[in-house]
Design a protein around this motif. Sequence first.
Motif, PDB file in Angstrom:
ATOM      1  N   GLN A 261       0.844  -1.185   0.000  1.00 50.63           N
ATOM      2  CA  GLN A 261       0.000   0.000   0.000  1.00 50.63           C
ATOM      3  C   GLN A 261       0.881   1.237   0.000  1.00 50.63           C
TER       4      GLN A 261
ATOM      5  N   LYS B 276      -3.043   5.430  -1.766  1.00 50.93           N
ATOM      6  CA  LYS B 276      -3.537   4.400  -2.683  1.00 50.93           C
ATOM      7  C   LYS B 276      -4.099   3.226  -1.911  1.00 50.93           C
ATOM      8  N   GLN B 277      -4.895   2.409  -2.624  1.00 43.51           N
ATOM      9  CA  GLN B 277      -5.452   1.223  -2.007  1.00 43.51           C
ATOM     10  C   GLN B 277      -4.392   0.124  -1.920  1.00 43.51           C
TER      11      GLN B 277
ATOM     12  N   GLU C 125      -2.785  -3.281  -2.662  1.00 40.38           N
ATOM     13  CA  GLU C 125      -2.844  -4.074  -3.880  1.00 40.38           C
ATOM     14  C   GLU C 125      -2.029  -5.348  -3.744  1.00 40.38           C
TER      15      GLU C 125
ATOM     16  N   GLU D  34       8.338   3.603  -7.927  1.00 39.72           N
ATOM     17  CA  GLU D  34       6.914   3.279  -7.770  1.00 39.72           C
ATOM     18  C   GLU D  34       6.681   2.003  -6.958  1.00 39.72           C
TER      19      GLU D  34
END
Length: 116
Positions: free
Chosen positions: A39, A43-44, A46, A88
């Motif tokens: 996470q 953001k959610q 994932e 990222e």
Amino acid sequence: QVQVVESGGDLVQPGGSLRLSCAASGSIYSINDMGWYRQAPGKQRELVATITRAGSTNYADSVKGRFTISRDVAGNMVYLQMNSLKPEDTAVYYCHVIRFSGPAYWGQGTQVTVSS
């Protein structure tokens, strides 16, 4: 019950590697699948990768070819080898433990930061 503890998160430069570890203790005979989620801020959570008790694996498209999930023979340790890390990939990484029956368990998370 199952206790889940992650380790191995760190600050690493882009292109570098890290290996995350997750140790499950308690009723480990009840463990079926294990996996890693992440996470990032804002953001959610994932899915990153999962592995069944039989060793079948599944990866998010974003990490295929760079990350490898593995599990020990006893079935209570799961690892995530992360290569060619990108900014990222920065997130808190969580270990997820699914039992044959009963509730699933999450670890407390370990921070991975990819930055120069």
